[in-house]
Design a protein around this motif. Structure first.
Motif, PDB file in Angstrom:
ATOM      1  N   ALA A  10      10.871   0.826  -1.666  1.00  0.00           N
ATOM      2  CA  ALA A  10       9.492   0.941  -1.789  1.00  0.00           C
ATOM      3  C   ALA A  10       8.489   0.910  -0.345  1.00  0.00           C
ATOM      4  O   ALA A  10       7.595   1.661  -0.199  1.00  0.00           O
ATOM      5  CB  ALA A  10       8.923  -0.162  -2.670  1.00  0.00           C
ATOM      6  N   ILE A  11       9.094   0.122   0.503  1.00  0.00           N
ATOM      7  CA  ILE A  11       8.494   0.206   1.805  1.00  0.00           C
ATOM      8  C   ILE A  11       8.776   1.556   2.481  1.00  0.00           C
ATOM      9  O   ILE A  11       7.622   1.961   3.152  1.00  0.00           O
ATOM     10  CB  ILE A  11       9.114  -0.898   2.548  1.00  0.00           C
ATOM     11  N   VAL A  12       9.647   1.972   2.476  1.00  0.00           N
ATOM     12  CA  VAL A  12       9.908   3.295   2.850  1.00  0.00           C
ATOM     13  C   VAL A  12       9.077   4.374   2.175  1.00  0.00           C
ATOM     14  O   VAL A  12       8.523   5.346   3.150  1.00  0.00           O
ATOM     15  CB  VAL A  12      11.509   3.617   3.108  1.00  0.00           C
ATOM     16  N   ALA A  13       9.195   4.262   1.006  1.00  0.00           N
ATOM     17  CA  ALA A  13       8.043   5.344   0.186  1.00  0.00           C
ATOM     18  C   ALA A  13       6.770   5.363   0.776  1.00  0.00           C
ATOM     19  O   ALA A  13       6.014   6.221   0.786  1.00  0.00           O
ATOM     20  CB  ALA A  13       8.391   4.890  -1.120  1.00  0.00           C
ATOM     21  N   GLU A  14       6.408   3.946   0.885  1.00  0.00           N
ATOM     22  CA  GLU A  14       4.774   3.674   1.365  1.00  0.00           C
ATOM     23  C   GLU A  14       4.656   4.292   2.788  1.00  0.00           C
ATOM     24  O   GLU A  14       3.757   4.824   2.869  1.00  0.00           O
ATOM     25  CB  GLU A  14       4.636   2.107   1.305  1.00  0.00           C
ATOM     26  N   VAL A  15       5.562   4.198   3.777  1.00  0.00           N
ATOM     27  CA  VAL A  15       5.587   4.858   4.918  1.00  0.00           C
ATOM     28  C   VAL A  15       5.635   6.231   4.972  1.00  0.00           C
ATOM     29  O   VAL A  15       4.564   6.867   5.572  1.00  0.00           O
ATOM     30  CB  VAL A  15       6.598   4.273   5.853  1.00  0.00           C
ATOM     31  N   ILE A  16       6.197   6.743   4.009  1.00  0.00           N
ATOM     32  CA  ILE A  16       6.179   8.241   3.860  1.00  0.00           C
ATOM     33  C   ILE A  16       4.942   8.835   3.316  1.00  0.00           C
ATOM     34  O   ILE A  16       4.344   9.824   3.663  1.00  0.00           O
ATOM     35  CB  ILE A  16       7.541   8.729   3.098  1.00  0.00           C
ATOM     36  N   GLY A  17       4.398   7.747   2.354  1.00  0.00           N
ATOM     37  CA  GLY A  17       3.186   8.243   1.562  1.00  0.00           C
ATOM     38  C   GLY A  17       1.973   8.338   2.758  1.00  0.00           C
ATOM     39  O   GLY A  17       1.045   9.195   2.789  1.00  0.00           O
ATOM     40  N   THR A  18       2.017   7.227   3.595  1.00  0.00           N
ATOM     41  CA  THR A  18       1.096   6.976   4.530  1.00  0.00           C
ATOM     42  C   THR A  18       1.091   8.241   5.455  1.00  0.00           C
ATOM     43  O   THR A  18       0.135   8.742   6.015  1.00  0.00           O
ATOM     44  CB  THR A  18       1.099   5.763   5.154  1.00  0.00           C
ATOM     45  N   THR A  19       2.255   8.652   5.892  1.00  0.00           N
ATOM     46  CA  THR A  19       2.412   9.622   7.001  1.00  0.00           C
ATOM     47  C   THR A  19       1.746  10.883   6.333  1.00  0.00           C
ATOM     48  O   THR A  19       1.279  11.805   6.845  1.00  0.00           O
ATOM     49  CB  THR A  19       3.889   9.728   7.411  1.00  0.00           C
ATOM     50  N   CYS A  20       2.230  11.078   4.884  1.00  0.00           N
ATOM     51  CA  CYS A  20       1.705  12.329   4.212  1.00  0.00           C
ATOM     52  C   CYS A  20       0.189  12.243   4.291  1.00  0.00           C
ATOM     53  O   CYS A  20      -0.522  13.401   4.472  1.00  0.00           O
ATOM     54  CB  CYS A  20       2.438  12.511   2.797  1.00  0.00           C
ATOM     55  N   LEU A  21      -0.461  11.179   4.083  1.00  0.00           N
ATOM     56  CA  LEU A  21      -1.801  11.179   4.127  1.00  0.00           C
ATOM     57  C   LEU A  21      -2.452  11.362   5.290  1.00  0.00           C
ATOM     58  O   LEU A  21      -3.454  12.200   5.535  1.00  0.00           O
ATOM     59  CB  LEU A  21      -2.265   9.401   3.810  1.00  0.00           C
ATOM     60  N   LYS A  22      -1.758  11.133   6.641  1.00  0.00           N
ATOM     61  CA  LYS A  22      -2.281  11.397   7.709  1.00  0.00           C
ATOM     62  C   LYS A  22      -2.100  12.980   8.041  1.00  0.00           C
ATOM     63  O   LYS A  22      -3.113  13.614   8.578  1.00  0.00           O
ATOM     64  CB  LYS A  22      -1.203  10.662   8.920  1.00  0.00           C
ATOM     65  N   MET A  23      -1.077  13.506   7.514  1.00  0.00           N
ATOM     66  CA  MET A  23      -1.093  15.032   7.583  1.00  0.00           C
ATOM     67  C   MET A  23      -1.645  15.720   6.645  1.00  0.00           C
ATOM     68  O   MET A  23      -1.655  17.103   6.881  1.00  0.00           O
ATOM     69  CB  MET A  23       0.759  15.181   7.597  1.00  0.00           C
TER      70      MET A  23
END
Length: 106
Positions: A10-23
């Motif tokens: 879940a932590i890894v998914a949250e980090v990927i989601g936030t990275t997608c938000l930035k992108m």
């Protein structure tokens, strides 16, 4: 043990989601927005599943604290954000708080 692995995912998914938000360019790019929705959704599902056996305060502290630490690393190395001594100290304090809450659970 499985719930801790689910929390880690879940932590890894949250980090990927936030990275997608930035992108996403302010939610204007289809694929990053799609990734953000998918990964944030997966992150919340994983957090909810982990809460079945991990205390809410501990699980949320770990999820949010490690998410902040990891997204800081992504920001510095992936997006060229500055890494200052103040940021490093704050990340250490967050991690100490997560460890403290985990130890206090026992």
């Amino acid at each position: 043990m499985l719930n801790w692995l689910i929390l880690a995912a879940a932590i890894v998914a949250e980090v990927i989601g936030t990275t997608c938000l930035k992108m996403s360019g302010g939610l204007s790019r289809f694929w990053p927005v799609t990734g953000m929705i998918v990964f944030y959704g997966a992150s919340f599902v994983g957090l909810a599943l982990a809460l079945r056996s991990i205390d809410m305060s501990v699980a949320y502290a770990i999820w949010s604290g490690l998410g902040v630490a990891l997204i800081t690393v992504v920001g510095v190395f992936g997006f060229g954000e500055a890494f200052t001594i103040a940021r490093a100290v704050c990340i250490v304090l967050i991690l100490l708080g997560v460890i403290g809450l985990n130890l206090a659970q026992s």
